[in-house]
Design an enzyme around this catalytic site. Structure first.
Site, PDB file in Angstrom:
ATOM      1  N   CYS A 111      12.597  38.261  18.732  1.00  9.97           N
ATOM      2  CA  CYS A 111      13.639  37.694  19.590  1.00  9.97           C
ATOM      3  C   CYS A 111      13.830  36.240  19.171  1.00  9.97           C
ATOM      4  CB  CYS A 111      13.176  37.794  21.040  1.00  9.97           C
ATOM      5  SG  CYS A 111      14.281  37.003  22.208  1.00  9.97           S
ATOM      6  N   CYS A 118      21.229  25.620  26.325  1.00  9.36           N
ATOM      7  CA  CYS A 118      22.429  26.457  26.393  1.00  9.36           C
ATOM      8  C   CYS A 118      23.428  25.787  27.322  1.00  9.36           C
ATOM      9  CB  CYS A 118      22.088  27.851  26.905  1.00  9.36           C
ATOM     10  SG  CYS A 118      23.535  28.943  26.915  1.00  9.36           S
ATOM     11  N   CYS A 125      18.996  31.453  34.707  1.00  5.52           N
ATOM     12  CA  CYS A 125      18.387  31.419  33.373  1.00  5.52           C
ATOM     13  C   CYS A 125      17.714  30.087  33.089  1.00  5.52           C
ATOM     14  CB  CYS A 125      19.472  31.691  32.330  1.00  5.52           C
ATOM     15  SG  CYS A 125      18.879  31.598  30.638  1.00  5.52           S
TER      16      CYS A 125
HETATM   17  N1  SAH Z   1      23.083  33.716  25.693  1.00  6.06           N
HETATM   18  C1  SAH Z   1      22.970  35.061  25.272  1.00  6.06           C
HETATM   19  C2  SAH Z   1      21.697  35.312  24.523  1.00  6.06           C
HETATM   20  C3  SAH Z   1      20.438  35.089  25.329  1.00  6.06           C
HETATM   21  S1  SAH Z   1      19.870  36.637  25.753  1.00  6.06           S
HETATM   22  C4  SAH Z   1      23.100  35.974  26.456  1.00  6.06           C
HETATM   23  O1  SAH Z   1      23.069  35.507  27.582  1.00  6.06           O
HETATM   24  O2  SAH Z   1      23.277  37.179  26.231  1.00  6.06           O
HETATM   25  C5  SAH Z   1      18.736  36.335  26.993  1.00  6.06           C
HETATM   26  C6  SAH Z   1      18.793  37.452  27.994  1.00  6.06           C
HETATM   27  O3  SAH Z   1      17.816  37.206  28.986  1.00  6.06           O
HETATM   28  C7  SAH Z   1      20.129  37.507  28.678  1.00  6.06           C
HETATM   29  O4  SAH Z   1      20.508  38.829  28.937  1.00  6.06           O
HETATM   30  C8  SAH Z   1      19.803  36.766  29.946  1.00  6.06           C
HETATM   31  O5  SAH Z   1      20.739  37.046  30.924  1.00  6.06           O
HETATM   32  C9  SAH Z   1      18.417  37.260  30.254  1.00  6.06           C
HETATM   33  N2  SAH Z   1      17.667  36.417  31.180  1.00  6.06           N
HETATM   34  C10 SAH Z   1      17.811  35.097  31.394  1.00  6.06           C
HETATM   35  N3  SAH Z   1      16.946  34.674  32.351  1.00  6.06           N
HETATM   36  C11 SAH Z   1      16.248  35.762  32.751  1.00  6.06           C
HETATM   37  C12 SAH Z   1      15.214  35.967  33.713  1.00  6.06           C
HETATM   38  N4  SAH Z   1      14.737  34.973  34.411  1.00  6.06           N
HETATM   39  N5  SAH Z   1      14.717  37.224  33.865  1.00  6.06           N
HETATM   40  C13 SAH Z   1      15.187  38.240  33.121  1.00  6.06           C
HETATM   41  N6  SAH Z   1      16.164  38.095  32.180  1.00  6.06           N
HETATM   42  C14 SAH Z   1      16.688  36.869  32.015  1.00  6.06           C
HETATM   43 FE1  SF4 Z   2      22.890  30.743  28.147  1.00  8.12          FE
HETATM   44 FE2  SF4 Z   2      20.952  31.887  29.570  1.00  8.12          FE
HETATM   45 FE3  SF4 Z   2      23.504  32.335  30.183  1.00  8.12          FE
HETATM   46 FE4  SF4 Z   2      22.502  33.385  27.916  1.00  8.12          FE
HETATM   47  S1  SF4 Z   2      21.863  33.880  29.995  1.00  8.12           S
HETATM   48  S2  SF4 Z   2      24.474  32.311  28.186  1.00  8.12           S
HETATM   49  S3  SF4 Z   2      21.051  31.768  27.343  1.00  8.12           S
HETATM   50  S4  SF4 Z   2      22.436  30.341  30.303  1.00  8.12           S
END
Ligand code: SAH
Ligand code: SF4
Length: 359
Positions: A111, A118, A125
């Protein structure tokens, strides 16, 4: 100074031609970097010493610096890397997990991060909590793979862009890195084993659909209606659900792989039976797969994960709606939670100075 690992073979060949070097030198260099995995020019023993010195003046060959590594061979391993300007990123290596991306035969999934921080500010997140710092260069993406393989002794055969950052907001470097990672002269990871995850940058999804690589797409959906997505994902105001789903349909029309919807379950936000029914509807329409991920708590944020019976109920409604869906419960395999949080914890302990240097 340009990094050597940001250059695909054709560009490297052109640069070397400018230096008066024959084409086969570029092939020798990529063989050292990606096949024999040497980390600096001085070890490239079939190149003349003068050329090695010239390369060191022209190109940067420094590998990522490992700050911490946690986990072991058969668990999730997390790596915290320091970049040249002192910024921190994290990369997670996940052992065999058939429910994850790609085929059941996949052994090791990496990953990777695409940005420092971001800008998209999803409310749940960790990656966006301190805002956006900068894009990663292509070499900093490629090097996450090389550095993890070097530090772990494992070979990676699946890559997901689900670390820190929004990969489609760093589109050029993303494609450049994927070109290198996928190349037969490079690490050679098949496009079908490369998944790009996005929160929904619609124009970029369309661009990605138009380029020839058969890479996979995952959408961080997290809500099956505009009202839910508006509540937790600011990007939905710019690209609402219908526009996002249209772009997904376009992607699907251009590629052979199914799209994956990522759906974090957050208590009281998106976990009702109605939410499950809406999600099932969307999933059927797109012939997509859903990955349901119980929310992982983040320091400083108040969202909660539903109880296991509540999660089961959500899955049951989803399955009754004939959606192809799996739930990812294993703690260690929770790649998303791993990404973003490790950096944040460390950054708060080792502050990064405004000029980028570590205090
Ligand atoms: N920015 C892109 C790539 C990051 S992917 C995106 O959002 O798709 C990271 C993944 O983890 C995303 O699906 C995000 O929504 C998820 N994620 C973020 N915080 C999280 C949390 N606390 N618990 C579980 N999944 C989470
Ligand atoms: Fe950015 Fe987190 Fe949203 Fe993905 S899930 S777009 S990493 S803020």
């Amino acid at each position: 100074m340009q990094s050597i690992k940001a250059l695909p073979l054709d560009e490297l060949t052109a640069r070397l031609a400018e230096l008066g070097e024959p084409g086969y030198r570029a092939k020798q260099i990529v063989e050292w970097l990606y096949l024999r995995r040497v980390r600096d020019f001085s070890a490239m023993s079939n190149l003349p010493v003068a050329l090695r010195e010239r390369l060191a003046q022209e190109f940067d060959d420094r590998p990522l610096e490992v700050v911490t590594k946690t986990g072991s061979h058969d668990t999730t391993q997390k790596f915290l890397f320091r970049l040249r300007d002192g910024q921190l990123i994290e990369t997670v290596l996940i052992p065999a997990s058939p429910a994850l991306y790609g085929s059941a035969a996949d052994r090791r999934t990496l990953c990777v991060s695409s940005q420092v921080g971001c800008a998209y500010g999803c409310k749940f997140c960790a990656s966006g909590l301190d805002g956006w710092k900068r894009n990663l260069d292509a070499d900093e993406i490629v090097d996450q793979l090389l550095a993890v393989e070097a530090a772990s002794g494992e070979r990676v055969n699946n890559i997901v862009f689900m670390g820190m950052g929004e990969p489609l907001a760093n589109y050029e470097n993303l494609l450049r890195a994927i070109t290198i990672i996928n190349a037969p002269w490079g690490p050679g990871i098949g496009a079908r084993h490369i998944t790009v995850s996005t929160s929904g940058i619609v124009p970029r999804i369309r661009e990605l659909a138009d380029q020839p690589l058969q890479i996979r797409l995952a959408i961080s959906l997290h809500g099956a209606t505009d009202s839910v997505r508006d509540q937790i994902m600011p990007i939905n105001q710019k690209y609402p659900l219908e526009e996002l789903l249209d772009a997904c349909e376009y992607f699907r029309s251009k590629k052979k792989q199914k799209i994956t919807f990522e759906y974090i379950l957050i208590q009281g936000v998106n976990d009702s039976p109605d939410d499950a029914r809406e999600l099932a509807k969307i999933t059927r329409r797109l012939e997509a797969k859903v990955n349901v991920i119980p929310y992982n708590s983040v320091d400083g944020l108040d969202w909660l994960r539903p109880s296991e019976p509540e999660q089961d109920e959500f899955m049951a409604v989803l399955h009754r709606g004939a959606a192809s869906a799996t739930i990812r419960r294993e703690k260690g395999h929770d790649i998303a939670a791993a990404c973003g949080q490790l950096r944040l914890q460390t950054e708060r302990k080792i502050p990064v100075a405004a000029d980028g240097g570590v205090n």
